[in-house]
Design a protein around this motif. Structure first.
Motif, PDB file in Angstrom:
ATOM      1  N   ALA A 308       0.846  -1.203   0.000  1.00  0.00           N
ATOM      2  CA  ALA A 308       0.000   0.000   0.000  1.00  0.00           C
ATOM      3  C   ALA A 308       0.878   1.250   0.000  1.00  0.00           C
ATOM      4  N   GLY A 309       0.525   2.216  -0.831  1.00  0.00           N
ATOM      5  CA  GLY A 309       1.287   3.454  -0.907  1.00  0.00           C
ATOM      6  C   GLY A 309       2.526   3.372  -1.768  1.00  0.00           C
ATOM      7  N   LYS A 310       2.851   2.191  -2.317  1.00  0.00           N
ATOM      8  CA  LYS A 310       4.012   2.025  -3.182  1.00  0.00           C
ATOM      9  C   LYS A 310       3.574   1.982  -4.645  1.00  0.00           C
ATOM     10  N   GLN A 311       4.488   2.362  -5.539  1.00  0.00           N
ATOM     11  CA  GLN A 311       4.226   2.144  -6.950  1.00  0.00           C
ATOM     12  C   GLN A 311       4.103   0.655  -7.214  1.00  0.00           C
ATOM     13  N   LYS A 312       3.241   0.297  -8.154  1.00  0.00           N
ATOM     14  CA  LYS A 312       2.984  -1.122  -8.410  1.00  0.00           C
ATOM     15  C   LYS A 312       3.124  -1.444  -9.888  1.00  0.00           C
ATOM     16  N   ILE A 313       3.568  -2.652 -10.171  1.00  0.00           N
ATOM     17  CA  ILE A 313       3.639  -3.170 -11.531  1.00  0.00           C
ATOM     18  C   ILE A 313       2.294  -3.823 -11.844  1.00  0.00           C
ATOM     19  N   THR A 314       1.658  -3.424 -12.935  1.00  0.00           N
ATOM     20  CA  THR A 314       0.278  -3.814 -13.231  1.00  0.00           C
ATOM     21  C   THR A 314       0.085  -5.325 -13.211  1.00  0.00           C
ATOM     22  N   ASP A 315       1.021  -6.082 -13.779  1.00  0.00           N
ATOM     23  CA  ASP A 315       0.861  -7.535 -13.863  1.00  0.00           C
ATOM     24  C   ASP A 315       0.981  -8.234 -12.521  1.00  0.00           C
ATOM     25  N   TYR A 316       1.437  -7.510 -11.474  1.00  0.00           N
ATOM     26  CA  TYR A 316       1.656  -8.140 -10.175  1.00  0.00           C
ATOM     27  C   TYR A 316       0.549  -7.846  -9.164  1.00  0.00           C
ATOM     28  N   VAL A 317      -0.329  -6.879  -9.451  1.00  0.00           N
ATOM     29  CA  VAL A 317      -1.267  -6.399  -8.441  1.00  0.00           C
ATOM     30  C   VAL A 317      -2.436  -7.357  -8.259  1.00  0.00           C
ATOM     31  N   VAL A 318      -3.057  -7.274  -7.082  1.00  0.00           N
ATOM     32  CA  VAL A 318      -4.311  -7.970  -6.795  1.00  0.00           C
ATOM     33  C   VAL A 318      -5.408  -6.904  -6.820  1.00  0.00           C
ATOM     34  N   HIS A 319      -6.224  -6.906  -7.846  1.00  0.00           N
ATOM     35  CA  HIS A 319      -7.249  -5.875  -7.987  1.00  0.00           C
ATOM     36  C   HIS A 319      -8.262  -5.995  -6.839  1.00  0.00           C
ATOM     37  N   GLY A 320      -8.503  -4.863  -6.189  1.00  0.00           N
ATOM     38  CA  GLY A 320      -9.413  -4.847  -5.052  1.00  0.00           C
ATOM     39  C   GLY A 320      -8.710  -4.985  -3.721  1.00  0.00           C
ATOM     40  N   ASN A 321      -7.385  -5.214  -3.733  1.00  0.00           N
ATOM     41  CA  ASN A 321      -6.619  -5.331  -2.485  1.00  0.00           C
ATOM     42  C   ASN A 321      -5.294  -4.600  -2.679  1.00  0.00           C
ATOM     43  N   GLU A 322      -5.181  -3.407  -2.122  1.00  0.00           N
ATOM     44  CA  GLU A 322      -3.995  -2.574  -2.334  1.00  0.00           C
ATOM     45  C   GLU A 322      -2.779  -3.037  -1.544  1.00  0.00           C
ATOM     46  N   HIS A 323      -2.969  -3.980  -0.634  1.00  0.00           N
ATOM     47  CA  HIS A 323      -1.875  -4.411   0.237  1.00  0.00           C
ATOM     48  C   HIS A 323      -1.101  -5.601  -0.321  1.00  0.00           C
ATOM     49  N   MET A 324      -1.658  -6.349  -1.290  1.00  0.00           N
ATOM     50  CA  MET A 324      -1.094  -7.634  -1.679  1.00  0.00           C
ATOM     51  C   MET A 324      -0.548  -7.625  -3.092  1.00  0.00           C
ATOM     52  N   LEU A 325       0.342  -8.606  -3.336  1.00  0.00           N
ATOM     53  CA  LEU A 325       0.814  -8.937  -4.667  1.00  0.00           C
ATOM     54  C   LEU A 325       0.392 -10.364  -4.996  1.00  0.00           C
ATOM     55  N   LEU A 326       0.252 -10.672  -6.267  1.00  0.00           N
ATOM     56  CA  LEU A 326      -0.136 -12.014  -6.684  1.00  0.00           C
ATOM     57  C   LEU A 326       0.827 -13.067  -6.131  1.00  0.00           C
ATOM     58  N   ALA A 327       0.280 -14.181  -5.683  1.00  0.00           N
ATOM     59  CA  ALA A 327       1.017 -15.379  -5.251  1.00  0.00           C
ATOM     60  C   ALA A 327       1.612 -15.297  -3.855  1.00  0.00           C
ATOM     61  N   PHE A 328       1.779 -14.075  -3.299  1.00  0.00           N
ATOM     62  CA  PHE A 328       2.455 -13.939  -2.010  1.00  0.00           C
ATOM     63  C   PHE A 328       1.469 -13.607  -0.895  1.00  0.00           C
ATOM     64  N   PRO A 329       1.521 -14.327   0.220  1.00  0.00           N
ATOM     65  CA  PRO A 329       0.623 -14.040   1.344  1.00  0.00           C
ATOM     66  C   PRO A 329       1.090 -12.826   2.132  1.00  0.00           C
ATOM     67  N   ASN A 330       0.146 -12.056   2.655  1.00  0.00           N
ATOM     68  CA  ASN A 330       0.501 -10.950   3.548  1.00  0.00           C
ATOM     69  C   ASN A 330       1.053 -11.457   4.873  1.00  0.00           C
TER      70      ASN A 330
END
Length: 443
Positions: A308-330
């Motif tokens: 959250a609050g960081k720049q993100k790479i479009t292919d890595y984001v989880v749409h609807g959840n600003e805290h997470m990246l694909l495949a990785f648990p929080n």
């Protein structure tokens, strides 16, 4: 794509590893051979009609000599030579099921480091390093982006660090200056503060890092060209010794990367490519508790990250959840323990809790990728060792993934690839025998 195959006979993995080393006084030499020979039917977005060989070969050599100078032994000079040879993703076949790929890369690294103790509380470290990357394409019909079968790059670096211990805090100040043959220069400083006050200790670290593009990053760069990555890391660690045998630590981190190098597949050209995206990063906390006693030990840790609050790479984001990246648990937690059971036995359980994850798993009727949430799971292992029956002999048996949790490897970007199945429950039997050689004591 609703296409599956049986892993049996289509997913061989043969591993060969050799690690040999020798040391005498200040001299040391080590060679490691690491070979992975595999069979696979898995491709980008389809299953091949039959399995094909896919191999990874690595060799590592290090030669190092530490020289202590001066009567008071305040100066230590350490020259070091490293040679690394790798042939990854090698697919040389007698059939045209997939495109042949065989590129061998070699890195020669020369390093010399000097460490000088000005006083008991002031130390300086200075050094220089130069490495050369050289790659060869071994497939007749394939060439590098320069139109040749070979390509080379050179990087030189100079670094300096000072450490000063005072009554109130220890200061660490250092910097590294890199000069790359194709990507210019980069200056990366680091600053640290550390100290221990009775049972409490802390560390504050600000660090910059420079990563030049690799050989294939350069070879497969898109039309916009390629730039190196620059990363800033800030860490704050605090710890408290709860007792003589137990310690609690917490580490807070913030990582920001500029111009991260990202892989993508060009559908129109049907080629692999790399490009720089604007930025990425994460922040979070890691907490660990350790206790060790005559009965054994327990290590318990927990980690959490957020983008959250960081720049993100479009292919890595989880749409609807600003805290997470694909495949990785929080959230992730681990328990690693070992308990002595009498004179001859020890019992070692490990637990890993992996929080919810997200990944793309299929397409809907409109052809859009479907985002799927994967439930949290628990990986449980148990190992039993027996020792002391025969001097130097250890025999053990255990079970990995006792709960058969069906852990899967999720693609960490939207690349039209299904989740790969992880290992199922495994039964392990292991025996080791250690031989110690030493000089006999003389009366």
């Amino acid at each position: 794509y609703d296409s599956t195959f049986n892993m049996k006979g289509n997913s061989d993995l043969q591993i060969t590893n050799l690690n040999a080393g020798i040391s005498y006084k200040g001299f040391s030499m080590r060679w490691i051979m690491d070979l992975y020979q595999t069979l696979s039917r898995d491709s980008y977005d389809k299953n091949e009609p039959f399995a094909y060989p896919l191999d990874f070969k690595s060799h590592f050599l290090e030669i190092k000599q530490a020289v202590i100078l001066g009567k008071k032994k305040k100066l230590i000079i350490t020259p070091k030579l490293n040679i690394k040879t790798q042939t990854p993703w090698q697919t040389l076949t007698d059939f045209t099921i997939i495109q042949d790929y065989s590129k061998s890369a070699r890195r020669y690294t020369g390093n010399i480091t000097a460490s000088y103790n000005l006083t008991r509380k002031i130390n300086f470290v200075a050094g220089a390093e130069i490495y050369k990357d050289h790659a060869t394409d071994q497939v007749d019909s394939s060439f590098f982006s320069n139109g040749k079968k070979e390509v080379s790059y050179l990087n030189q670096a100079y670094y300096l660090q000072g450490l000063a211990k005072t009554r109130f805090v220890n200061f660490i100040l250092g910097a590294r200056y890199d000069i790359h043959s194709d990507f210019g220069s980069a200056f990366v400083p680091r600053i640290g503060l550390t100290k221990k006050y009775k049972k409490f200790h802390f560390k504050v670290l600000y660090n910059n890092a420079f990563r030049a593009p690799s050989i294939e990053n350069i070879n497969l760069q898109d039309s916009n060209g390629m730039k190196p990555e620059l990363t800033k890391v800030m860490e704050l660690e605090a710890g408290y010794q709860l007792s003589r045998k137990s310690l609690l630590t917490a580490n807070f981190f913030d990582i920001t990367t500029k111009d991260p190098i990202v892989y993508f597949y060009d559908d129109s050209l049907q080629t692999d490519n790399y490009k720089n995206f604007g930025g990425s990063g994460s922040k979070g906390v890691e907490v660990e508790y350790r206790i060790r006693d005559k009965w054994g030990y327990i290590i318990l840790n927990y980690s959490n990250y957020s983008v959250a609050g960081k720049q993100k790479i479009t292919d890595y984001v989880v749409h609807g959840n600003e805290h997470m990246l694909l495949a990785f648990p929080n959230h992730k937690a681990n328990l690693n323990a070992s308990f002595k059971a009498g004179k001859y036995f020890s019992i070692s359980p490990t637990l890993s809790f992996i929080g919810e994850r997200y990944g793309y798993t299929s397409f809907d009727t409109a052809g859009n990728s479907v985002l799927t949430k994967f439930s949290a799971l628990l990986l449980a292992n148990l190992f039993v060792n027996t020792t002391n029956y025969v001097k130097g002999l250890t025999i053990g048996a255990g079970c990995y993934d006792i709960l058969d949790s069906e852990f899967g490897f999720i693609q960490p970007y939207n690349g039209n690839h299904a989740v790969l199945p992880g290992p199922s429950r495994e039964i392990i039997v292991k025996a080791t025998y250690e031989i110690k050689a030493g000089k006999k004591k003389q009366k």
